[in-house]
Motif scaffolding. Structure first.
Motif, PDB file in Angstrom:
ATOM      1  N   ASN A  43       0.822  -1.216   0.000  1.00 45.31           N
ATOM      2  CA  ASN A  43       0.000   0.000   0.000  1.00 45.31           C
ATOM      3  C   ASN A  43       0.857   1.267   0.000  1.00 45.31           C
ATOM      4  OD1 ASN A  43      -2.477  -1.329  -0.126  1.00 45.31           O
ATOM      5  ND2 ASN A  43      -2.649  -1.459   2.092  1.00 45.31           N
ATOM      6  N   GLN A  44       1.920   1.282   0.803  1.00 44.49           N
ATOM      7  CA  GLN A  44       2.767   2.471   0.847  1.00 44.49           C
ATOM      8  C   GLN A  44       3.550   2.654  -0.450  1.00 44.49           C
ATOM      9  OE1 GLN A  44       4.960   3.419   4.373  1.00 44.49           O
ATOM     10  NE2 GLN A  44       3.308   2.742   5.715  1.00 44.49           N
ATOM     11  N   ALA A  45       3.970   1.566  -1.065  1.00 45.99           N
ATOM     12  CA  ALA A  45       4.688   1.660  -2.343  1.00 45.99           C
ATOM     13  C   ALA A  45       3.779   2.214  -3.430  1.00 45.99           C
ATOM     14  CB  ALA A  45       5.238   0.291  -2.745  1.00 45.99           C
TER      15      ALA A  45
ATOM     16  N   LEU B 104       4.194   5.528  -6.151  1.00 42.35           N
ATOM     17  CA  LEU B 104       4.430   5.269  -7.574  1.00 42.35           C
ATOM     18  C   LEU B 104       3.749   6.309  -8.458  1.00 42.35           C
ATOM     19  CD1 LEU B 104       4.111   1.417  -8.024  1.00 42.35           C
ATOM     20  CD2 LEU B 104       6.064   2.812  -8.610  1.00 42.35           C
ATOM     21  N   ASN B 105       4.420   6.638  -9.552  1.00 41.03           N
ATOM     22  CA  ASN B 105       3.821   7.532 -10.538  1.00 41.03           C
ATOM     23  C   ASN B 105       2.818   6.787 -11.411  1.00 41.03           C
ATOM     24  OD1 ASN B 105       5.324   9.711  -9.652  1.00 41.03           O
ATOM     25  ND2 ASN B 105       7.030   9.239 -11.016  1.00 41.03           N
TER      26      ASN B 105
ATOM     27  N   VAL C 258       9.113   0.185  -4.877  1.00 40.81           N
ATOM     28  CA  VAL C 258       8.856   1.288  -5.811  1.00 40.81           C
ATOM     29  C   VAL C 258       9.852   1.234  -6.977  1.00 40.81           C
ATOM     30  CG1 VAL C 258       8.991   3.806  -6.080  1.00 40.81           C
ATOM     31  CG2 VAL C 258       7.735   2.809  -4.152  1.00 40.81           C
ATOM     32  N   LYS C 259      11.132   1.050  -6.686  1.00 40.22           N
ATOM     33  CA  LYS C 259      12.149   1.004  -7.742  1.00 40.22           C
ATOM     34  C   LYS C 259      11.927  -0.166  -8.683  1.00 40.22           C
ATOM     35  CE  LYS C 259      15.885   3.267  -5.243  1.00 40.22           C
ATOM     36  NZ  LYS C 259      17.177   3.096  -4.563  1.00 40.22           N
ATOM     37  N   ALA C 260      11.488  -1.278  -8.159  1.00 37.41           N
ATOM     38  CA  ALA C 260      11.301  -2.474  -8.985  1.00 37.41           C
ATOM     39  C   ALA C 260      10.087  -2.367  -9.905  1.00 37.41           C
ATOM     40  CB  ALA C 260      11.153  -3.695  -8.085  1.00 37.41           C
ATOM     41  N   MET C 261       9.072  -1.651  -9.438  1.00 39.50           N
ATOM     42  CA  MET C 261       7.835  -1.585 -10.224  1.00 39.50           C
ATOM     43  C   MET C 261       7.891  -0.428 -11.218  1.00 39.50           C
ATOM     44  SD  MET C 261       5.083  -2.600  -7.284  1.00 39.50           S
ATOM     45  CE  MET C 261       3.675  -2.486  -8.334  1.00 39.50           C
TER      46      MET C 261
END
Length: 186
Positions: free
Chosen positions: A19-21, A25-26, A183-186
Motif C-alpha cells: 500500500n505504501q509503495a 508510484l507515478n 517502488v524502484k522495482a515496479m
C-alpha cells in the motif's frame, strides 16, 4: 500493462509495504486480492456465503474457481496495471500447496513476482502483537521453512512464466527501505 504478483507469509507486512509503495508510484496500479476475487466468483455462482466456506468446496470446484478468478484478473490487466496480492504457498496440515498453480499462471502471465520477507523473529513478534488478526503460532523454524518454500515456489513460477523474482526485506523500523525497494522495482 503489467501484472505484478506480491506475496509474503502472514505477519511479514506485505500489505503495508504494498500500500505504501503504490502511494509513491507515478504509475497507476489496481490491487486485486486473489482470495477476494475467488470469493466473488464463487459467490456469484452461489457456491458459498462466506470466504471461509471456500476451503470446503471440492478440489475440482476450487480449481475451476481459481481459473475463473485468474481470467477475471487477466482481463483487468489488459486495460490497467494490476498488482495481485496473494499467497505464494499455503501452509496446510498436509503440507504446502502452491498459491499459483499452473492454470492460474497461464491466465495471469505475471511480469514480476515479489516476495516480501522478514526475519522469523520479526514475523513471530508481529503475529503475537497483532490483535486484529488470528495468526498461526509457528515456531521460528516453521516460519523460516515457509519463507524457503515461498522462494522455491516463486522461482518455479518464474521458470513457467518468464517473470522476474524480487525479494523485498521488510525489517523492523525499516519500512521505508522496503517500500523504496518495491517502488524502484515496479
Amino acid at each position: 500493462m503489467k501484472c505484478v504478483v506480491v506475496t509474503g507469509i502472514p505477519g511479514v507486512g506485505k500489505t503495508t509495504v504494498l500500500n505504501q509503495a503504490l502511494e509513491k508510484l507515478n504509475e497507476d496500479f489496481e490491487i486485486i486480492n486473489f482470495g477476494d476475487k475467488m470469493f466473488e466468483v464463487a459467490s456469484e455462482e452461489r457456491l458459498v456465503e462466506s470466504r471461509d466456506e471456500m476451503r470446503k468446496l471440492p478440489p475440482e470446484v476450487q480449481k475451476r474457481i481459481q481459473k475463473l478468478a485468474a481470467i477475471a484478473i487477466a482481463k483487468r490487466a489488459e486495460v490497467k496495471n494490476v498488482v495481485v496480492d496473494t499467497h505464494c504457498t499455503v501452509k496446510t496440515p498436509a503440507g504446502f500447496l502452491p498459491g499459483l498453480p499452473r492454470w492460474v499462471l497461464d491466465e495471469l502471465k505475471p511480469t514480476q513476482i515479489v516476495l516480501v520477507e522478514a526475519l522469523p523473529e520479526e514475523i513471530q513478534r508481529r503475529r503475537v502483537t497483532d490483535t486484529t488478526r488470528t495468526r498461526d503460532e509457528d515456531t521460528l523454524e516453521q516460519i523460516a521453512l515457509h519463507q524457503e518454500m515461498n522462494r522455491a515456489a516463486a522461482m518455479a513460477y518464474a521458470t513457467l512464466t518468464g517473470a522476474t523474482v524480487l525479494i523485498v526485506e521488510n525489517h523492523d523500523n525499516r519500512l521505508d527501505e522496503a517500500v523504496e525497494q518495491l517502488v524502484k522495482a515496479m
